[in-house]
Motif scaffolding. Structure first.
Motif, PDB file in Angstrom:
ATOM      1  N   VAL A  98       0.848  -1.198   0.000  1.00 30.90           N
ATOM      2  CA  VAL A  98       0.000   0.000   0.000  1.00 30.90           C
ATOM      3  C   VAL A  98       0.881   1.245   0.000  1.00 30.90           C
ATOM      4  O   VAL A  98       1.865   1.315   0.740  1.00 30.90           O
ATOM      5  CB  VAL A  98      -0.925   0.015   1.239  1.00 30.90           C
ATOM      6  CG1 VAL A  98      -1.665   1.346   1.347  1.00 30.90           C
ATOM      7  CG2 VAL A  98      -1.921  -1.133   1.183  1.00 30.90           C
ATOM      8  N   ALA A  99       0.542   2.210  -0.846  1.00 32.68           N
ATOM      9  CA  ALA A  99       1.226   3.503  -0.853  1.00 32.68           C
ATOM     10  C   ALA A  99       0.213   4.600  -0.532  1.00 32.68           C
ATOM     11  O   ALA A  99      -0.944   4.512  -0.936  1.00 32.68           O
ATOM     12  CB  ALA A  99       1.848   3.756  -2.221  1.00 32.68           C
ATOM     13  N   VAL A 100       0.649   5.605   0.227  1.00 26.62           N
ATOM     14  CA  VAL A 100      -0.236   6.718   0.578  1.00 26.62           C
ATOM     15  C   VAL A 100       0.346   8.008  -0.001  1.00 26.62           C
ATOM     16  O   VAL A 100       1.503   8.347   0.279  1.00 26.62           O
ATOM     17  CB  VAL A 100      -0.395   6.839   2.113  1.00 26.62           C
ATOM     18  CG1 VAL A 100      -1.374   7.950   2.463  1.00 26.62           C
ATOM     19  CG2 VAL A 100      -0.862   5.516   2.720  1.00 26.62           C
ATOM     20  N   ALA A 131       4.138   0.346   2.111  1.00 27.17           N
ATOM     21  CA  ALA A 131       5.360   0.438   1.313  1.00 27.17           C
ATOM     22  C   ALA A 131       5.821   1.876   1.104  1.00 27.17           C
ATOM     23  O   ALA A 131       7.010   2.134   0.926  1.00 27.17           O
ATOM     24  CB  ALA A 131       5.130  -0.231  -0.039  1.00 27.17           C
ATOM     25  N   TYR A 132       4.856   2.809   1.092  1.00 26.45           N
ATOM     26  CA  TYR A 132       5.209   4.217   0.858  1.00 26.45           C
ATOM     27  C   TYR A 132       4.200   5.078   1.592  1.00 26.45           C
ATOM     28  O   TYR A 132       3.016   5.088   1.251  1.00 26.45           O
ATOM     29  CB  TYR A 132       5.181   4.505  -0.647  1.00 26.45           C
ATOM     30  CG  TYR A 132       5.480   5.947  -1.011  1.00 26.45           C
ATOM     31  CD1 TYR A 132       6.790   6.391  -1.149  1.00 26.45           C
ATOM     32  CD2 TYR A 132       4.448   6.866  -1.215  1.00 26.45           C
ATOM     33  CE1 TYR A 132       7.066   7.718  -1.470  1.00 26.45           C
ATOM     34  CE2 TYR A 132       4.721   8.187  -1.536  1.00 26.45           C
ATOM     35  CZ  TYR A 132       6.019   8.609  -1.668  1.00 26.45           C
ATOM     36  OH  TYR A 132       6.286   9.917  -1.982  1.00 26.45           O
ATOM     37  N   MET A 183      10.916   3.763   2.680  1.00 22.53           N
ATOM     38  CA  MET A 183      10.050   3.789   1.495  1.00 22.53           C
ATOM     39  C   MET A 183      10.512   2.744   0.488  1.00 22.53           C
ATOM     40  O   MET A 183      11.687   2.687   0.139  1.00 22.53           O
ATOM     41  CB  MET A 183      10.094   5.162   0.836  1.00 22.53           C
ATOM     42  CG  MET A 183       9.572   6.265   1.752  1.00 22.53           C
ATOM     43  SD  MET A 183       9.721   7.861   0.960  1.00 22.53           S
ATOM     44  CE  MET A 183       9.578   8.948   2.356  1.00 22.53           C
ATOM     45  N   GLN A 184       9.540   1.943   0.054  1.00 19.66           N
ATOM     46  CA  GLN A 184       9.844   0.971  -0.997  1.00 19.66           C
ATOM     47  C   GLN A 184       9.431   1.552  -2.340  1.00 19.66           C
ATOM     48  O   GLN A 184       8.458   2.288  -2.432  1.00 19.66           O
ATOM     49  CB  GLN A 184       9.050  -0.322  -0.761  1.00 19.66           C
ATOM     50  CG  GLN A 184       9.448  -1.078   0.490  1.00 19.66           C
ATOM     51  CD  GLN A 184       8.524  -2.274   0.713  1.00 19.66           C
ATOM     52  OE1 GLN A 184       7.973  -2.820  -0.237  1.00 19.66           O
ATOM     53  NE2 GLN A 184       8.360  -2.661   1.963  1.00 19.66           N
ATOM     54  N   ASP A 185      10.189   1.155  -3.360  1.00 20.80           N
ATOM     55  CA  ASP A 185       9.816   1.595  -4.701  1.00 20.80           C
ATOM     56  C   ASP A 185       8.577   0.845  -5.179  1.00 20.80           C
ATOM     57  O   ASP A 185       8.311  -0.266  -4.738  1.00 20.80           O
ATOM     58  CB  ASP A 185      10.972   1.324  -5.678  1.00 20.80           C
ATOM     59  CG  ASP A 185      12.134   2.280  -5.419  1.00 20.80           C
ATOM     60  OD1 ASP A 185      11.888   3.350  -4.832  1.00 20.80           O
ATOM     61  OD2 ASP A 185      13.279   1.925  -5.768  1.00 20.80           O
ATOM     62  N   GLY A 186       7.837   1.492  -6.100  1.00 20.65           N
ATOM     63  CA  GLY A 186       6.659   0.853  -6.677  1.00 20.65           C
ATOM     64  C   GLY A 186       7.056  -0.222  -7.657  1.00 20.65           C
ATOM     65  O   GLY A 186       8.253  -0.498  -7.809  1.00 20.65           O
ATOM     66  N   PRO A 187       6.106  -0.842  -8.345  1.00 18.84           N
ATOM     67  CA  PRO A 187       4.675  -0.551  -8.268  1.00 18.84           C
ATOM     68  C   PRO A 187       4.044  -1.041  -6.962  1.00 18.84           C
ATOM     69  O   PRO A 187       4.620  -1.870  -6.266  1.00 18.84           O
ATOM     70  CB  PRO A 187       4.107  -1.293  -9.480  1.00 18.84           C
ATOM     71  CG  PRO A 187       5.062  -2.419  -9.720  1.00 18.84           C
ATOM     72  CD  PRO A 187       6.414  -1.888  -9.336  1.00 18.84           C
ATOM     73  N   GLU A 206      -0.173   4.928 -12.950  1.00 20.29           N
ATOM     74  CA  GLU A 206       0.581   3.921 -13.712  1.00 20.29           C
ATOM     75  C   GLU A 206       1.234   2.876 -12.823  1.00 20.29           C
ATOM     76  O   GLU A 206       1.347   1.709 -13.216  1.00 20.29           O
ATOM     77  CB  GLU A 206       1.674   4.615 -14.552  1.00 20.29           C
ATOM     78  CG  GLU A 206       1.150   5.172 -15.861  1.00 20.29           C
ATOM     79  CD  GLU A 206       2.163   6.104 -16.527  1.00 20.29           C
ATOM     80  OE1 GLU A 206       3.345   6.076 -16.135  1.00 20.29           O
ATOM     81  OE2 GLU A 206       1.736   6.870 -17.415  1.00 20.29           O
ATOM     82  N   ILE A 207       1.651   3.279 -11.637  1.00 21.52           N
ATOM     83  CA  ILE A 207       2.377   2.329 -10.781  1.00 21.52           C
ATOM     84  C   ILE A 207       1.471   1.714  -9.706  1.00 21.52           C
ATOM     85  O   ILE A 207       1.952   1.098  -8.761  1.00 21.52           O
ATOM     86  CB  ILE A 207       3.605   3.003 -10.101  1.00 21.52           C
ATOM     87  CG1 ILE A 207       3.166   4.196  -9.241  1.00 21.52           C
ATOM     88  CG2 ILE A 207       4.616   3.437 -11.148  1.00 21.52           C
ATOM     89  CD1 ILE A 207       4.264   4.746  -8.352  1.00 21.52           C
TER      90      ILE A 207
END
Lengths: 381, 271
Positions: free
Chosen positions: B10-12, B42-43, B51-55, B79-80
């Motif tokens: 999950v990214a926020v 993840a972000y 922080m982890q890179d996407g996607p 996109e990611i």
């Protein structure tokens, strides 16, 4: 018949407590009369009346000592016996499957209701019929309903939106009570004329200090009932109403109502007979426990009529038509009774001031005049 | 062969916003540890520098689009991201900053900034859904933390979120609240507003301010008629519908109707 004073009423509440009941009665909260647990006469409102009209409710100082001088509480007994939210069952994951644990709605103590009106009791009878008397009884309702003790009170001062008399009711409780009180306040003092409605009622009353009623008491009670009966704030013409409602299915009037209706659901949620619910399933984040909850729902919501493919009643006019037609006509075909007890709550608590008696009258007025014409309209519908 | 169990990432993300909706995720203290077990955060710069890179499987987006740079950034986020969920009135309806849509932005910047020539901003504040596909919109100003946890759980578990779209009145009645317009004459937008906050304002004897936007069967015109019967003016009606969700269609239409009436100096609004 017997009479008792304020001390006697206190003894009655005490006796109910000794008999194991949790006693509910009228109390004032946030400028309104609500049904809540009480422990004695001191908790009851004194000299508090109400002023009710479409979309309007205010408490008022009566200038007297009456304890039951208001018309109706904001909600009937529904909020306790058919609550807005309840857990139906819970399932827990096990190594080999899952265990289901059914909720038990039996209250820790049976409930006693002090101050129930005739409209409240007739609404209770509707719920008994709909929820508990048919092939599949509603178990949680039955568990809460069993053992309920009712101390009804004659309605001394009906409100501006009351029309129970039109719906076959009366300010004086007719049936469904264990004890029924009529509050008298005159030169002979502040007292209650007591009528016994059941064996349990007689047993509880035996623990209370009472005196033999005299003619002056019964005469005063009769006069009070006659005055109250004549002071209904609204009337509903029920003559042929069932057919009027069904013949009105295509009336242009529905759009007029819908332009005012906010689809807020308040009328259904304050109606003491409305019983529609939805179930909601929840799962915890660990996905080990799941629960099914039942919550009040309303035919005025869009999702209420959602079935595979879409919403059946998309327009506000179709929803209002569904509600009022079911209430005043469909119930008769389904359950053999009217779904409306004339308590007036849907009128008072509608923020748009829509009045079921006025709308029924408008529908009747918009129909062809003769019986024959009415028949034809009904058939061609 | 070994199998590993992974939880969804999950990214926020934050766009033009006050951070209040993201903070409501951190405010969900009792549920946060369970959330962290069910998903991999993840972000989330508001919460952690790790922080982890996407996607990413799920992106949670707060805020509206107010600058040219944000248009490009939201496209990249889309996109990611597997699923994209917007949270709050800004991301879903443009937020309070969308009041600029009814005004002259150049005039605003000249009042606010000493050197407005350095400000590169759009004429309007727009919801995320005007720029990219959104999988789910969670309403509120701010969002309700329990609803937020419910939405995250639903996406983690691959089911539909249980978010009601009926009016605030349903929550009031279920809670046993006394109706404030009926019993006190207090103007209340609850009948046209979507539930979700738990009817927090009416629970404290205030009217509803429509933070959650329109309910699924709103009748904003009928509501305005009633509020004006309670004494509100056309100017007050314009403002009542022009707060956190000023650009959503039913509120916008109603606020414009009253604004036209006010400008025309008419006591009566057009039908």
């Amino acid at each position: 018949m017997r009479t008792m004073g304020l001390a006697g009423l206190d003894e009655l509440v005490e006796a109910l407590g000794r008999a194991g009941y949790e006693v509910f009665g009228p109390r004032v909260r946030d400028g309104a009369m609500v049904l809540a647990p009480i422990s004695g006469v001191a908790d009851l409102p004194r000299g508090v009346g109400d002023t009710q009209d479409a979309a309007h409710y205010r408490l008022r100082d009566r200038g007297d000592e009456r304890l039951f001088g208001y018309a109706t509480a904001v909600q009937g007994l529904k909020q306790v016996l058919f609550p807005s939210h309840e857990l139906l069952w819970r399932a827990r994951k096990t190594p080999i499957g899952f265990d289901v644990e059914e909720a038990d709605a039996t209250p820790p103590k049976p409930r006693a209701f002090l101050g129930a009106r005739d409209c409240d009791l007739r609404a209770l009878a509707v719920h008994d019929t709909v929820l508990a008397s048919r092939e599949y009884a509603d178990k949680p309702y039955q568990q809460r309903r069993d053992g309920v003790f009712v101390v009804a009170v004659t309605c001394a001062d009906p409100g501006g939106t009351c029309f129970c008399v039109s719906q076959g009711g009366s300010p004086k409780p007719q049936a469904g009570f264990d004890l029924s009180l009529t509050e008298l306040l005159d030169d002979d003092g502040h007292r209650f004329l007591v009528e016994v409605g059941s064996e349990r009622g007689a047993q509880i009353l035996a623990e209370v200090s009472t005196a033999e009623a005299v003619a002056a008491d019964t005469d005063a009670a009769d006069a009070l009932v006659a005055t109250a009966t004549a002071s209904m704030g609204r009337t509903l013409d029920t003559e042929g109403l069932h057919d009027v409602m069904f013949a009105s299915a295509d009336s242009p009037h529905w759009d007029t109502v819908a332009s005012r209706c906010l689809a807020c659901t308040n009328c259904t949620l304050v109606c003491p007979t409305c019983f529609c619910t939805s179930v909601e399933d929840t799962t915890d984040l660990a996905m080990t426990t799941t629960e099914r909850h039942r919550v009040w729902d309303s035919c005025f919501g869009a999702r209420f009529s959602y079935i595979h493919g879409g919403v059946v009643r998309e327009s506000g006019s179709s929803r209002y038509r569904q509600w009022i037609t079911h209430k005043l006509a469909g119930y008769q075909d389904q359950f053999g009774l009217s779904g409306c007890v004339g308590c007036g709550r849907c009128i008072t608590w509608c923020p748009a001031a829509i009045d079921i008696t006025a709308e029924a009258a408008a529908l009747r007025a918009s129909l062809p005049a003769t019986e024959e014409d009415l028949q034809t309209v009904g058939e061609t519908r | 062969m070994t199998t590993t169990t992974t939880t969804p990432t999950v990214a926020v993300w934050k766009f033009a916003s006050c951070d209040g909706c993201q903070l409501n995720l951190l405010n969900a203290e009792d549920e946060l540890l369970d959330v962290a077990k069910a998903v991999t955060i993840a972000y989330f710069p508001e919460a952690t520098r790790a922080m982890q890179d996407g996607p990413y499987d799920v992106s949670i987006v707060e805020g509206s689009i107010t600058t040219p740079e944000e248009i490009e950034r939201i496209k990249h986020v889309r996109e990611i991201s597997g699923k994209l969920i917007t949270i709050g009135a800004c991301a879903t309806h443009g937020g309070i900053q969308a009041l600029r849509n009814y005004a002259d932005v150049e005039e605003y910047t000249s009042y606010v900034y000493a050197s407005p020539e350095f400000i590169d901003t759009l004429e309007t504040s727009t919801p995320i859904s005007e720029h990219v596909h959104v999988d789910f919109e969670l309403r509120g100003c701010p969002v309700d933390k329990y609803q937020l946890v419910e939405v995250i759980s639903a996406f983690a578990q691959g089911r539909r979120p249980r978010i009601p779209t009926y009016s605030v009145c349903v929550e009031c009645k279920r809670a046993g609240n006394i109706c404030v317009p009926v019993a006190q004459g207090t103007p209340c937008l609850g009948p046209v507003t979507q539930a979700g906050c738990g009817a927090i304002c009416p629970s404290f004897n205030r009217g509803c301010y429509a933070c959650f936007g329109p309910q699924d069967s709103q009748n904003c015109h009928g509501m305005a008629d009633r509020l004006m019967a309670l004494g509100m003016t056309t100017e007050e009606m314009t403002r009542a519908y022009r707060t956190f969700n000023a650009t959503c269609e039913p509120f916008q239409a109603e606020s414009l109707r009253h604004e036209r009436a006010r400008k025309a100096g008419a006591e009566e609004v057009e039908a």
